[in-house]
Every structure is written in structure tokens, then in C-alpha cells.
Design an enzyme around this catalytic site. Structure first.
Site, PDB file in Angstrom:
ATOM      1  N   HIS A 100      21.627 -21.217 -94.378  1.00  0.00           N
ATOM      2  CA  HIS A 100      21.340 -22.289 -93.421  1.00  0.00           C
ATOM      3  C   HIS A 100      22.171 -22.164 -92.146  1.00  0.00           C
ATOM      4  O   HIS A 100      21.723 -22.547 -91.069  1.00  0.00           O
ATOM      5  CB  HIS A 100      21.550 -23.673 -94.075  1.00  0.00           C
ATOM      6  CG  HIS A 100      22.953 -23.954 -94.480  1.00  0.00           C
ATOM      7  ND1 HIS A 100      23.514 -23.466 -95.652  1.00  0.00           N
ATOM      8  CD2 HIS A 100      23.939 -24.699 -93.873  1.00  0.00           C
ATOM      9  CE1 HIS A 100      24.763 -23.898 -95.741  1.00  0.00           C
ATOM     10  NE2 HIS A 100      25.043 -24.651 -94.680  1.00  0.00           N
ATOM     11  N   LYS A 150      25.502 -19.016 -87.082  1.00  0.00           N
ATOM     12  CA  LYS A 150      26.873 -19.168 -86.587  1.00  0.00           C
ATOM     13  C   LYS A 150      27.543 -17.831 -86.314  1.00  0.00           C
ATOM     14  O   LYS A 150      28.564 -17.787 -85.597  1.00  0.00           O
ATOM     15  CB  LYS A 150      27.716 -19.955 -87.588  1.00  0.00           C
ATOM     16  CG  LYS A 150      27.345 -21.436 -87.652  1.00  0.00           C
ATOM     17  CD  LYS A 150      28.242 -22.182 -88.620  1.00  0.00           C
ATOM     18  CE  LYS A 150      27.904 -23.674 -88.668  1.00  0.00           C
ATOM     19  NZ  LYS A 150      28.777 -24.411 -89.599  1.00  0.00           N
ATOM     20  N   HIS A 159      19.181 -29.168 -89.420  1.00  0.00           N
ATOM     21  CA  HIS A 159      19.844 -30.151 -88.566  1.00  0.00           C
ATOM     22  C   HIS A 159      18.848 -31.139 -87.952  1.00  0.00           C
ATOM     23  O   HIS A 159      19.238 -31.950 -87.104  1.00  0.00           O
ATOM     24  CB  HIS A 159      20.642 -29.456 -87.455  1.00  0.00           C
ATOM     25  CG  HIS A 159      21.963 -28.895 -87.933  1.00  0.00           C
ATOM     26  ND1 HIS A 159      22.971 -29.701 -88.414  1.00  0.00           N
ATOM     27  CD2 HIS A 159      22.428 -27.615 -88.014  1.00  0.00           C
ATOM     28  CE1 HIS A 159      24.011 -28.946 -88.766  1.00  0.00           C
ATOM     29  NE2 HIS A 159      23.712 -27.657 -88.528  1.00  0.00           N
TER      30      HIS A 159
END
Length: 504
Positions: A360, A364, A416
Site C-alpha cells: 500500500h 514512498k 488514502h
């Protein structure tokens, strides 16, 4: 149309068509022979009848010629009109048992003598059937004429009539005499009399009666034809079935293998011909496919295991860059599976979500460390940079055709998003958010709030539970929140099982 049915129809065509043609030709030949036999029999009967009539008429003519030449006829010349001649004629009539009468007529048409005594010395118009001249024994000139009126009823004793068959007389002008009845359909044969060519004797027989035996034979013939056809059809069915049974066995086995994916099945055909060779080749091929399939299955399992390991490792890498522990992705994975099962996803899909959810935050890895690991809160520009990790993760994964990576792309892109539409990156709302994203969102937030981060300390459970209740229908899918609280013990058990080492 199945191969079996085609083969049976082919055998039926090859067998029945020649049989039917042969039987029909034989039947036509037999029918014609019967027609000819019936006609021949009628002609024979007619010939016998006509011959008897001709013989009778010839006898009559001979007797009349004999009488005309007899000595008694000299009495005519001498004008002796006693009844001697008439008695002779009457005697002849009685001997022949005939209707009609004999007449001796002079050249002036006067009746000189007759078997009908009442007509003697009269002059009347007669219709002679036969006429014989009477000559003088002295001058050999004609002095009179012997005639006979012979009604056609005299022929009746010669006719053996019945309700189905009768005789009648046809005149030269087409008129009919002595016909007792008229049939709707009949057979006719005819023959003219030798002594009376203008008269034709006709033998007529009712058609149904004439062909009665033929019709009966035809019924038996049709029954025999049908019985033979049925026998051939049954024989053809069993022969065709016996011939194609191995092929049907091959087809059935192939269908069963296709349906069950069980490549261990074999076809048993005990034959030495080409079909037996085909069966052996089929079994060899299936055996090879079974072995190859086992190898492919093993290889696929290895690929799937490797894929799961890579996905999990990539997820762990993404989390490690933000100083989060590997146990975070493990806990999120277990939470996601548990939520998926209680939500109603099947076991296979829930297991795949467990494997995909660690990805998920894979986006990043593209976020600068200065932003990713900032100990304090983000300013507006840093927040915008940080929020791009969802779209970055999706872009990394969306090109794969693998179901696991496709699911991971959805999770990365939508975890998100918020149920009320205030999330990012696309502001999806409610069921617009894929269930994978809604599940991972709740699992990720639950674990994040309960864990220490560089920018915060872990929340206590009551604070987390209060937030979840407040965010039911806002941040989170209300149904998932209800599932969470209904099975809270299981979620806490997972957290305890995979807790970070420094928390122990």
C-alpha cells in the site's frame, strides 16, 4: 449432429436404400406378374366361353343347312302347306332348348312354315340371326329361305356370372346387351364371335375382387419390407455403435479431462487396428501432458511464492524507508484478510488481499528522505509531496497483468481515499472506492495510530476506538467499522502476535 448419429445414419443409408430399392423393384415385378396372371386367367375363361358359343352357333347353322336340304322341303315347291315342315322346325327348337323360332319364308316374304304355328301364312318383318337359302331339288334355284330369330338371351346359359364377374355382349355400333351391373372400377377382356363378328363377348370383373389376392400379397409385402428395414436399422445401429465405440470412448475421455483437468485418465481400447493405435497414442499424449502439467504447476507455485515474497519485501522496503518496522506490513496484511473474510470476500480473494496489502505504501520509495522522515508535521508543500506516494505506487504497479500486482496497484492508489470523498488522490466517495482500498485504509490507520512514528507517539486503544466511531461513514466504510468492533478481540490478537520487538 454427433459423430455417432452421423455414423449410424450413414450405415442406415448404405444398408436400407439398396434394400428398399431391391424390394420395390421385386414388388413391382411381382405385381406385374400378378396383373398378367389375372388378365391371362380372364382371357382363358373368355376363350372357353366364346368357343362354346361359337360351337353352339356352328351347330345351329349346320342343322339349319341340313334341314334346308332335306326332302321335306320339296313340299314347298309343290305347295304342300301341311304342318310337316313346321313340326320339324318345332322339334328342332325343342331339341336345342332355345328361345326364338325358325321360319321358312318364300321370295315374297310370306311365312310358309314356322315353329311358331300362329305366324304361318303371315307376312311380317323379321330380324334373322342366321339365314339359309332353300334350293329346289329339281332346278337348284332358290325357292325359299330358312331363318332363325335367335334372341341374345340364348347366350346366358354360357355365361357363368356372379356379383363380382359377368359377361355381356357389345354390338358393332357400341351398344351393350345382357350387362347385369356396372362396376365403379373393373378389368375387361373381350373377343368377337366367329359366326357373328359384329357381336363381341366381354368378360368384366370388379377390380377390387380381381386384385383381392394381390392386395393381400401387397400388405404382406409391405409388412415384410418394414420388418426387413427395422432389422437392418437395428443391425446397422449395433454395427455402427460397435465400430465407433472406441472413438466415443476417446471423445468422452477427452471431454472428461477437459472438464476435470485430470490428466491421469486413460482410454482402454483392446484393438489391433488403427483405432487401437490412436488410443495408444492418445494415452501416451495424455501421460506426457500430465507430466508437463505437473512441472508447469510446480513452476507456477514457485513463481507465485517468489511473487509473494517480492511483493512483501517491496512493501517492507517502502515502510523501512519511513522508519517503520516490517511487522507493520504483516499486521496490515492480517487485518486486511480478516476484514475481507467478514465482509464476504471468498477465501482466495481474501488471501490475495493479504498478500497485496503490504504494497500500500510502495510509492514512498520515490519520496525524498527529507520529507519522508521529517520528525515534525509537514508544511503545505511537503504534504503535497507526501500525498503523491499513492499515485506513484499505482504507476509502479498498474502495468502488470498479474492479478496480485493489479490488486496491489488498487490498494496503493485508493488506501488514502475517504468514504465521505475528502481523501486523496482522486477524492472518491463511498462505493466508488474499491473494497480493497476501503479495507486497507482501515487496517493501515488502525496499525499506524497504535504504533510509534518519527512524528508521533502511539495512541492508546480507547482513543483509537473513539476516533473509529467518529469516523464511521466519514473516513471509513461504516460496515467495515462495525466488523472491526464486532471482532475486536481477533484484531487485538493479531496485533499482539506481530507486535514490534521494542514493544515487548
Amino acid at each position: 449432429m454427433s459423430f455417432k448419429l452421423k455414423t449410424i445414419l450413414l450405415f442406415l443409408g448404405i444398408s436400407i436404400i439398396p434394400y428398399a430399392l431391391t424390394m420395390i423393384l421385386m414388388g413391382n415385378s411381382f405385381r406385374q406378374e400378378q396383373y398378367d396372371a389375372i388378365t391371362q386367367e380372364m382371357n382363358t375363361q373368355l376363350s372357353l366361353t366364346v368357343e362354346r358359343i361359337d360351337q353352339s352357333l356352328q351347330t345351329l347353322q349346320n342343322d339349319m343347312a341340313f334341314i334346308a336340304k332335306s326332302e321335306v322341303m320339296n313340299d314347298i315347291y309343290t305347295q304342300d302347306l301341311d304342318r310337316r315342315i313346321s313340326n320339324l322346325l318345332l322339334s328342332k327348337k325343342n331339341d336345342m332348348k332355345m328361345s326364338g323360332d325358325f321360319y321358312v319364308i318364300d321370295p315374297n316374304g310370306k311365312i310358309i312354315a314356322s315353329s311358331d304355328f300362329s305366324s304361318i301364312s303371315q307376312t311380317k318383318k323379321l330380324h334373322p340371326f342366321l339365314a339359309i337359302p332353300i334350293l329346289s331339288n329339281f332346278t337348284q334355284t332358290q325357292i325359299a329361305q330358312l331363318i332363325v330369330t335367335y334372341p341374345l338371351e340364348n347366350f346366358l346359359p354360357f355365361f357363368s356370372n356372379s356379383t363380382e364377374r359377368h359377361y355381356y355382349i357389345r354390338h358393332h355400333d357400341g351398344t351393350i346387351s345382357l350387362r347385369p351391373d356396372i362396376f365403379d372400377e373393373s378389368l375387361k377382356v373381350s373377343r368377337a364371335l366367329k359366326n357373328q363378328p359384329k357381336l363381341t363377348v366381354v368378360l368384366e370383373e370388379e377390380k377390387g375382387y380381381a386384385y383381392r389376392l394381390l392386395y393381400k400379397y401387397e400388405q404382406w409385402f409391405i409388412a415384410l419390407l418394414i420388418a426387413g428395414a427395422l432389422f437392418i436399422a437395428v443391425a446397422a445401429y449395433y454395427v455402427a455403435t460397435a465400430l465407433i465405440r472406441p472413438i466415443i470412448a476417446l471423445s468422452d475421455t477427452a471431454k472428461k479431462i477437459t472438464r476435470t483437468q485430470d490428466y491421469t485418465q486413460q482410454v482402454s481400447v483392446d484393438r489391433e487396428d488403427e483405432i487401437g493405435q490412436l488410443s495408444d497414442a492418445f494415452n501416451t499424449m495424455i501421460g506426457g501432458m500430465d507430466k508437463a502439467l505437473d512441472e508447469i504447476t510446480t513452476l507456477n507455485h514457485e513463481i507465485e511464492d517468489t511473487q509473494r515474497e517480492v511483493v512483501f519485501t517491496m512493501g517492507a522496503i517502502g515502510e523501512s524507508r519511513s522508519k517503520e518496522t516490517g511487522n507493520h506490513v504483516k499486521r496490515v496484511a492480517e487485518y486486511s484478510k480478516l476484514l475481507a473474510l467478514y465482509y464476504g470476500l471468498d477465501k482466495e480473494e481474501a488471501e490475495m488481499l493479504k498478500q497485496a496489502s503490504p504494497m500500500h505504501d510502495i510509492g514512498k520509495v520515490a519520496i525524498p528522505d527529507a520529507v519522508l522522515n521529517k520528525p515534525g508535521r509537514f508544511d503545505e508543500e511537503e504534504r503535497l509531496i507526501m500525498d503523491t506516494h499513492a499515485a506513484l505506487g499505482y504507476d509502479m504497479l498498474k502495468h502488470s497483468n498479474r492479478p496480485l500486482l493489479q490488486m496491489a496497484a488498487i490498494v496503493a492508489y485508493e488506501h488514502h481515499e475517504k468514504y465521505n470523498g475528502t481523501g486523496y488522490p482522486r477524492g472518491l466517495k463511498g462505493d466508488e472506492i474499491h473494497i480493497y482500498g476501503r479495507i486497507t485504509a482501515l487496517a493501515d490507520v488502525f496499525d499506524a495510530l497504535g504504533s510509534d512514528r518519527v512524528y508521533k507517539k502511539a495512541w492508546d486503544d480507547e482513543r483509537i476506538f473513539t476516533l473509529f466511531k467518529e469516523e464511521r461513514g466519514e473516513h471509513f466504510d461504516p460496515r467495515l467499522v462495525d466488523i472491526f468492533f464486532d471482532h475486536l478481540d481477533e484484531f487485538l490478537s493479531i496485533r499482539e502476535t506481530f507486535k514490534d520487538m521494542h514493544e515487548s
